[in-house]
Scaffold this motif. Sequence first.
Motif, PDB file in Angstrom:
ATOM      1  N   THR A 159      39.091  49.317  19.476  1.00  0.00           N
ATOM      2  CA  THR A 159      38.672  50.708  19.352  1.00  0.00           C
ATOM      3  C   THR A 159      37.510  50.890  18.746  1.00  0.00           C
ATOM      4  OG1 THR A 159      39.594  53.083  19.138  1.00  0.00           O
ATOM      5  CG2 THR A 159      40.061  51.581  17.409  1.00  0.00           C
ATOM      6  N   ILE A 160      36.770  51.863  19.384  1.00  0.00           N
ATOM      7  CA  ILE A 160      35.574  52.278  18.421  1.00  0.00           C
ATOM      8  C   ILE A 160      35.460  53.631  18.225  1.00  0.00           C
ATOM      9  CG2 ILE A 160      32.827  52.543  18.910  1.00  0.00           C
ATOM     10  CD1 ILE A 160      32.854  50.281  20.715  1.00  0.00           C
ATOM     11  N   VAL A 161      35.272  54.116  16.804  1.00  0.00           N
ATOM     12  CA  VAL A 161      35.126  55.187  16.178  1.00  0.00           C
ATOM     13  C   VAL A 161      33.660  55.436  15.891  1.00  0.00           C
ATOM     14  CG1 VAL A 161      35.904  56.898  14.223  1.00  0.00           C
ATOM     15  CG2 VAL A 161      37.452  54.858  15.354  1.00  0.00           C
ATOM     16  N   GLU A 162      32.947  56.528  16.629  1.00  0.00           N
ATOM     17  CA  GLU A 162      31.641  56.700  16.379  1.00  0.00           C
ATOM     18  C   GLU A 162      31.390  57.537  15.147  1.00  0.00           C
ATOM     19  OE1 GLU A 162      29.448  55.408  20.496  1.00  0.00           O
ATOM     20  OE2 GLU A 162      30.584  57.476  20.585  1.00  0.00           O
ATOM     21  N   THR A 163      30.433  57.402  14.558  1.00  0.00           N
ATOM     22  CA  THR A 163      30.124  58.479  13.488  1.00  0.00           C
ATOM     23  C   THR A 163      28.677  58.780  13.551  1.00  0.00           C
ATOM     24  OG1 THR A 163      29.558  56.546  11.968  1.00  0.00           O
ATOM     25  CG2 THR A 163      31.748  57.354  11.957  1.00  0.00           C
ATOM     26  N   ALA A 164      28.510  59.959  12.992  1.00  0.00           N
ATOM     27  CA  ALA A 164      27.102  60.409  12.798  1.00  0.00           C
ATOM     28  C   ALA A 164      26.245  59.766  11.959  1.00  0.00           C
ATOM     29  CB  ALA A 164      26.839  61.643  12.371  1.00  0.00           C
ATOM     30  N   PRO A 165      25.082  59.384  12.166  1.00  0.00           N
ATOM     31  CA  PRO A 165      24.280  58.639  11.280  1.00  0.00           C
ATOM     32  C   PRO A 165      24.037  59.077   9.760  1.00  0.00           C
ATOM     33  CG  PRO A 165      22.915  59.181  13.246  1.00  0.00           C
ATOM     34  CD  PRO A 165      24.128  59.699  13.333  1.00  0.00           C
ATOM     35  N   GLU A 166      24.418  60.325   9.736  1.00  0.00           N
ATOM     36  CA  GLU A 166      24.225  60.797   8.423  1.00  0.00           C
ATOM     37  C   GLU A 166      25.354  60.597   7.484  1.00  0.00           C
ATOM     38  OE1 GLU A 166      25.343  64.489  10.998  1.00  0.00           O
ATOM     39  OE2 GLU A 166      24.038  62.823  11.024  1.00  0.00           O
ATOM     40  N   ASN A 167      26.461  60.005   8.081  1.00  0.00           N
ATOM     41  CA  ASN A 167      27.885  59.847   7.554  1.00  0.00           C
ATOM     42  C   ASN A 167      27.921  58.378   6.754  1.00  0.00           C
ATOM     43  OD1 ASN A 167      28.706  62.342   8.000  1.00  0.00           O
ATOM     44  ND2 ASN A 167      29.844  61.783   9.924  1.00  0.00           N
TER      45      ASN A 167
END
Length: 137
Positions: A106-114
């Motif tokens: 699975t992939i969990v995408e995060t915002a760059p600022e996180n």
Amino acid sequence: MPLIHVALREGTDPHYRRALATGIQRAMIDVLGIPDDDYFQLTHEQTAENLIYDRNFFGVPRSDDAVLVALSFNARPAAAKQALFEAIAGNLERDPGLPRTDLFMTIVETAPENWWAQGRTVDPISGTDSRMAPQPG
């Protein structure tokens, strides 16, 4: 700065766990263009009672050797994520010999600022590590 979690049954050989880590990292470098030193993985060995999954998930027989890989990183195009899944599965099938039927990802995408790490510089356009190769559309 991807963060990878690998869950598998307790009691695996250290060389097996290292081969899993190496195969995943190699795919991340080859497909996503991350720098070689961008390497953060956590391996979680679970008791049989705590590694719970359906042995016939999607109608495919699975063994006791199931491995779950959770990848966390900035957003990527769907084609790149599919290519990453295939590269990881191929790498792990070759070494350490993990059948594709026993691999779940699975992939969990995060915002760059996180993401934060001392010394990290962020490309203002892509939001990724400034040392990364440009990613295709």
